[in-house]
Design an enzyme around this catalytic site. Structure first.
Site, PDB file in Angstrom:
ATOM      1  N   PHE A 199    -102.666  -1.049 -19.777  1.00  0.00           N
ATOM      2  CA  PHE A 199    -103.677  -2.090 -20.055  1.00  0.00           C
ATOM      3  C   PHE A 199    -104.883  -1.913 -19.129  1.00  0.00           C
ATOM      4  O   PHE A 199    -105.340  -2.850 -18.491  1.00  0.00           O
ATOM      5  CB  PHE A 199    -103.099  -3.508 -19.882  1.00  0.00           C
ATOM      6  CG  PHE A 199    -102.015  -3.852 -20.860  1.00  0.00           C
ATOM      7  CD1 PHE A 199    -102.322  -4.144 -22.185  1.00  0.00           C
ATOM      8  CD2 PHE A 199    -100.686  -3.873 -20.459  1.00  0.00           C
ATOM      9  CE1 PHE A 199    -101.316  -4.461 -23.092  1.00  0.00           C
ATOM     10  CE2 PHE A 199     -99.673  -4.187 -21.355  1.00  0.00           C
ATOM     11  CZ  PHE A 199     -99.995  -4.478 -22.675  1.00  0.00           C
ATOM     12  N   HIS A 200    -105.371  -0.690 -19.059  1.00  0.00           N
ATOM     13  CA  HIS A 200    -106.577  -0.439 -18.285  1.00  0.00           C
ATOM     14  C   HIS A 200    -107.171   0.911 -18.710  1.00  0.00           C
ATOM     15  O   HIS A 200    -106.527   1.679 -19.435  1.00  0.00           O
ATOM     16  CB  HIS A 200    -106.276  -0.439 -16.778  1.00  0.00           C
ATOM     17  CG  HIS A 200    -105.250   0.559 -16.367  1.00  0.00           C
ATOM     18  ND1 HIS A 200    -103.956   0.236 -16.084  1.00  0.00           N
ATOM     19  CD2 HIS A 200    -105.334   1.903 -16.225  1.00  0.00           C
ATOM     20  CE1 HIS A 200    -103.285   1.324 -15.776  1.00  0.00           C
ATOM     21  NE2 HIS A 200    -104.092   2.346 -15.861  1.00  0.00           N
ATOM     22  N   ALA A 201    -108.382   1.160 -18.252  1.00  0.00           N
ATOM     23  CA  ALA A 201    -109.009   2.484 -18.371  1.00  0.00           C
ATOM     24  C   ALA A 201    -109.438   2.868 -16.958  1.00  0.00           C
ATOM     25  O   ALA A 201    -109.153   2.143 -15.992  1.00  0.00           O
ATOM     26  CB  ALA A 201    -110.215   2.420 -19.305  1.00  0.00           C
TER      27      ALA A 201
END
Ligand code: T46
Length: 143
Positions: free
Chosen positions: A48-50
């Site tokens: 749930f991130h970049a």
């Protein structure tokens, strides 16, 4: 969206298989960090991130899992179930890792040392970030 799946060449003989990975030869960047996750609880979704600049190769060296990649326009699910396959994940991809088998070991080769400031953890911020990134398309193949 570009999905690059590397297929590494195992050195197999009657004893079994061995995969060797060298930076700039098998892996397209200098490997500054290796980490891995295991004993992942059933039903867990990680990620749930970049990232702002981190490049990585994800290899499920045991068991299986799925990676959902999202470039802000398109999403693609990539199953990882072979110890000789590596998924290239560029900085500008929102990633979620899920559907881990109980025996899954997901190893990650990273181009940078750990830096919390490199993470983009808000999806809205990610969408703003990718507006300024070059577009990506899908390619599956070897190095
Ligand atoms: C990514 C996906 C594929 C460290 O101290 N050093 C490290 O190098 C890493 C990766 C993590 N940590 C600490 C930070 C957290 O307290 O380990 C804990 C779990 O990390 P996180 O919640 O970021 O794990 P994931 O599975 O959500 O994401 C990880 C990577 O952080 C990330 O860069 O792309 O795997």
């Amino acid at each position: 969206m570009q999905v690059i799946k590397y297929v590494f060449q195992p050195h197999g003989d009657e004893r079994g298989q061995l995969v060797a990975l060298e930076e700039f030869k098998d892996i397209p960047f200098k490997i500054k960090r290796v980490y891995y996750m295991y004993d992942t609880a059933t039903g867990v979704i990680r990620g749930f991130h970049a990232h702002k600049s981190l490049q990585q190769i994800l290899i499920c060296i045991h068991g299986s899992c799925k990676i959902r990649l999202d470039n802000g326009k398109e999403k693609k699910v990539v199953p990882l179930e072979k110890p000789y396959e590596g998924l290239y994940v560029s900085n500008n991809m929102w990633r979620e890792m899920y559907d881990f088998s109980p025996d899954a070991v997901l190893m990650v080769l990273a181009s940078e040392l750990y830096d919390e400031l490199d993470y983009i953890r808000s999806y809205e911020e990610f969408l703003e970030f990718v507006k300024n990134c070059r577009d990506t398309t899908i390619v599956e193949g070897a190095v």
